[in-house]
Design a protein around this motif. Structure first.
Motif, PDB file in Angstrom:
ATOM      1  N   ALA A 359       0.843  -1.318   0.026  1.00  0.00           N
ATOM      2  CA  ALA A 359       0.108   0.086   0.052  1.00  0.00           C
ATOM      3  C   ALA A 359       0.896   1.236   0.026  1.00  0.00           C
ATOM      4  CB  ALA A 359      -0.919  -0.121   1.214  1.00  0.00           C
ATOM      5  N   ASN A 360       0.550   2.462  -0.695  1.00  0.00           N
ATOM      6  CA  ASN A 360       1.209   3.475  -0.847  1.00  0.00           C
ATOM      7  C   ASN A 360       0.506   4.484  -0.320  1.00  0.00           C
ATOM      8  OD1 ASN A 360      -0.343   3.317  -2.983  1.00  0.00           O
ATOM      9  ND2 ASN A 360       1.022   4.773  -4.124  1.00  0.00           N
ATOM     10  N   PHE A 361      -0.643   4.230   0.029  1.00  0.00           N
ATOM     11  CA  PHE A 361      -1.420   5.415   0.831  1.00  0.00           C
ATOM     12  C   PHE A 361      -2.176   4.830   1.995  1.00  0.00           C
ATOM     13  CE2 PHE A 361      -1.648   6.921  -3.623  1.00  0.00           C
ATOM     14  CZ  PHE A 361      -1.415   8.385  -3.509  1.00  0.00           C
ATOM     15  N   TYR A 362      -1.986   5.423   3.067  1.00  0.00           N
ATOM     16  CA  TYR A 362      -2.535   4.976   4.294  1.00  0.00           C
ATOM     17  C   TYR A 362      -3.527   6.204   5.085  1.00  0.00           C
ATOM     18  CZ  TYR A 362      -2.680   2.936   9.121  1.00  0.00           C
ATOM     19  OH  TYR A 362      -3.125   2.158  10.057  1.00  0.00           O
ATOM     20  N   ILE A 363      -4.752   5.508   5.206  1.00  0.00           N
ATOM     21  CA  ILE A 363      -5.809   6.432   6.011  1.00  0.00           C
ATOM     22  C   ILE A 363      -5.623   6.428   7.500  1.00  0.00           C
ATOM     23  CG2 ILE A 363      -8.230   6.776   6.378  1.00  0.00           C
ATOM     24  CD1 ILE A 363      -8.734   5.516   3.493  1.00  0.00           C
ATOM     25  N   VAL A 364      -5.582   7.815   8.135  1.00  0.00           N
ATOM     26  CA  VAL A 364      -5.329   7.572   9.423  1.00  0.00           C
ATOM     27  C   VAL A 364      -6.627   8.505  10.000  1.00  0.00           C
ATOM     28  CG1 VAL A 364      -3.807   9.462   9.427  1.00  0.00           C
ATOM     29  CG2 VAL A 364      -3.881   8.083  11.387  1.00  0.00           C
ATOM     30  N   GLY A 365      -6.942   8.132  11.091  1.00  0.00           N
ATOM     31  CA  GLY A 365      -8.157   8.618  11.839  1.00  0.00           C
ATOM     32  C   GLY A 365      -8.018   9.323  12.899  1.00  0.00           C
ATOM     33  N   ARG A 366      -9.049   9.737  13.550  1.00  0.00           N
ATOM     34  CA  ARG A 366      -8.948  10.280  14.984  1.00  0.00           C
ATOM     35  C   ARG A 366      -8.407   9.329  16.152  1.00  0.00           C
ATOM     36  NH1 ARG A 366     -11.738  10.544  19.733  1.00  0.00           N
ATOM     37  NH2 ARG A 366     -11.680  12.665  20.850  1.00  0.00           N
ATOM     38  N   ASP A 367      -7.359   9.752  16.945  1.00  0.00           N
ATOM     39  CA  ASP A 367      -7.049   9.048  17.911  1.00  0.00           C
ATOM     40  C   ASP A 367      -6.647   7.517  17.556  1.00  0.00           C
ATOM     41  OD1 ASP A 367      -6.204   8.560  20.536  1.00  0.00           O
ATOM     42  OD2 ASP A 367      -8.135   7.890  21.402  1.00  0.00           O
ATOM     43  N   PRO A 368      -5.752   7.085  16.592  1.00  0.00           N
ATOM     44  CA  PRO A 368      -5.640   5.721  16.048  1.00  0.00           C
ATOM     45  C   PRO A 368      -4.660   4.917  16.946  1.00  0.00           C
ATOM     46  CG  PRO A 368      -3.975   7.384  15.004  1.00  0.00           C
ATOM     47  CD  PRO A 368      -5.059   8.333  15.583  1.00  0.00           C
ATOM     48  N   ALA A 369      -5.292   3.893  17.155  1.00  0.00           N
ATOM     49  CA  ALA A 369      -4.577   3.022  18.126  1.00  0.00           C
ATOM     50  C   ALA A 369      -4.971   3.343  19.404  1.00  0.00           C
ATOM     51  CB  ALA A 369      -3.258   2.405  17.839  1.00  0.00           C
ATOM     52  N   GLY A 370      -5.757   4.238  19.835  1.00  0.00           N
ATOM     53  CA  GLY A 370      -5.857   4.781  21.164  1.00  0.00           C
ATOM     54  C   GLY A 370      -6.918   4.084  21.874  1.00  0.00           C
TER      55      GLY A 370
END
Length: 479
Positions: A359-370
């Motif tokens: 994958a060359n694009f990665y979506i990151v959200g609010r408080d990832p892995a939190g």
């Protein structure tokens, strides 16, 4: 190392204009090496130093290997079938160490190249680099991200039994031989230091700490892995557990010219789907012809109140069946890693592993892995720090980070929509906790929050869970 990292992350970030490039040439292959990547959709074309592709109109170049694995070729640590009998016989005569269920998940992760270029459980120098710098420096000077220590703990008895042996056989939870650990090194397991640096706190109640680290031995053993056969779980989900090599082949088969990954450990609601579909739309507008979504739920250890993997996978299937996501442009696969709930530290691991899968694009959200603080009523981590850390993390410069646009339930439109601060009162935020509460109590969420088929999967799960809990209640005798 600090000077090298600082030099990397201060390199100028390049912005390219799609229309002007098209006017210059319909066939030119453009190569850029973005370093600051907080808003990667401003890039038209991305390439790693060793591989290239083109999104320019008219180009016939299509490669799914849009980004090379960390350190070069993917490792494959599973012993060839023709050698397994002799390796197993050899391992029988070695001193043994027993793996827990979660240790076995890490063997799976390492063996398939998710942690590339790691070839086994970390020796002390790798452990210290990972723990203190969140990255490893390779022999050629290359820096790769490695934010979580991947280690194997043993107790005093195991350490004594291993003695000076250079090689150790690893036994699975069921007592079967799983792997050989070669050229081993045993070193001290300072649990407090590991916990403090990984989670930023030693507060009681951290799920991974309580499950894995606290009861573990006081020694760590590192070495090179030889896995005697592919790791299987025989839970009817193994066909979803595609290795990085298998995923790259599938991207090739589908002729992907961009791959964007989305990790989650919760059921998919329509807000998630809105984000994923909008990301694909934006990539198409940039000139990509066939961007493929890797919907990649975490499949290893999760905390007790998370929805179990088999239920989540059934729910994800319904999302595709109901047409919320397009099966032709979506690959659903299981990421076998255990979950730490270590916030900005862990999200780097999640992103790094997807590089190795192609994958060359990665979506990151609010408080990832939190997660919520285990003893106080607040978030353990700042909700925005995950995406900020990913935009600066050493070793992740080649990966385009897609910041999560906030979605909520629009009470006026009766559907999930991107949050509009100008009419904030019209939006309802439904957290994962609230969603689980709806399902547990039998209350339906607002129409348009989740596809009906997916919602029924959750309702049935919580109904069966409540029936099971009721059956375990002790009988009350009346006089």
């Amino acid at each position: 190392m600090a000077l090298a990292i600082r030099a990397q992350i201060t390199t100028t970030h390049l912005n390219l204009n799609f229309k002007s490039i098209i006017k210059r040439s319909q066939n030119t292959r453009i190569q850029t090496k973005p370093i600051y990547h907080s808003n990667p959709l401003t890039h038209l074309v991305f390439s790693s130093p060793m591989s290239t592709f083109s999104a320019v109109k008219g180009s016939s170049v299509i490669r799914s290997s849009l980004i090379d694995p960390d350190g070069g070729a993917l490792v494959d640590l599973v012993v060839p079938e023709s050698d397994r009998a002799s390796k197993r016989t050899e391992a029988e005569s070695m001193p043994k160490a027993k793996l827990s269920k979660i240790d076995l998940e890490w063997v799976h992760v390492i063996s398939e190249g998710w942690a590339n270029p790691l070839r086994g459980f970390m020796r002390e120098d790798e452990y210290l680099q990972s723990l203190h710098f969140n990255c490893l420096r390779l022999k050629d000077g290359t820096i790769v991200n490695m934010s979580l220590p991947i280690v194997l703990a043993i107790d005093d008895k195991d350490k004594e039994g291993i003695g000076a042996s250079p090689d150790v056989g690893l036994m699975g939870p069921d007592g079967n031989l799983v792997a050989i650990l070669r050229s081993v090194q045993v070193y001290k397991h300072n649990k407090e230091e590991r916990i403090a640096r990984t989670w930023g706190t030693t507060a009681p109640g951290l799920p991974y700490v309580e499950e894995v680290i606290s009861p573990a031995g006081n020694w760590l053993i590192g070495g090179d892995l030889e896995v005697l056969e592919p790791i299987k779980y025989n839970d009817s989900l193994d066909h979803y557990r595609l290795s990085p090599q298998e995923l790259r082949r599938e991207f090739d088969r589908r002729q992907a010219d961009a791959v964007f990954a989305f990790q989650l450990r919760n059921p998919v609601h329509n807000g998630h789907a809105l984000l994923m579909n909008d990301t694909r739309r934006r990539l198409l507008e940039m000139g990509y012809k066939n961007p493929i979504l890797l919907l990649h739920p975490l499949g290893g250890f999760t905390k007790a109140d998370d929805v179990p993997l088999d239920v989540r996978m059934e729910q994800h299937s319904k999302v595709l069946e109901d047409g919320v996501l397009d099966p032709e442009t979506t690959i659903v696969a299981i990421f076998p890693s255990p979950m730490h709930y270590a916030g900005p530290t862990e999200v780097q691991w999640h992103a790094k592993a997807r590089i190795n899968a192609g994958a060359n694009f990665y979506i990151v959200g609010r408080d990832p892995a939190g997660m919520s603080h285990p003893t106080e009523k607040r978030d353990l981590y700042d909700p925005d720090h995950g995406k900020k850390v990913l935009s600066m993390a050493p070793g992740l410069e080649r990966l385009n980070i897609l910041p999560f646009r906030v979605a909520a339930y629009d009470t006026m439109e009766k559907k999930m929509a991107f949050f509009d601060s100008s009419r904030a009162k019209d939006f309802l935020f439904i957290s994962g906790t609230k969603m689980r509460t709806y399902a547990r109590t039998g209350e339906n969420p607002p129409d348009g929050f989740m596809c009906p088929g997916g919602w029924q999967v959750l309702v049935k799960y919580y109904e069966s869970k409540q029936a099971e809990e009721a059956g375990q209640q002790p009988a009350v005798l009346s006089t």
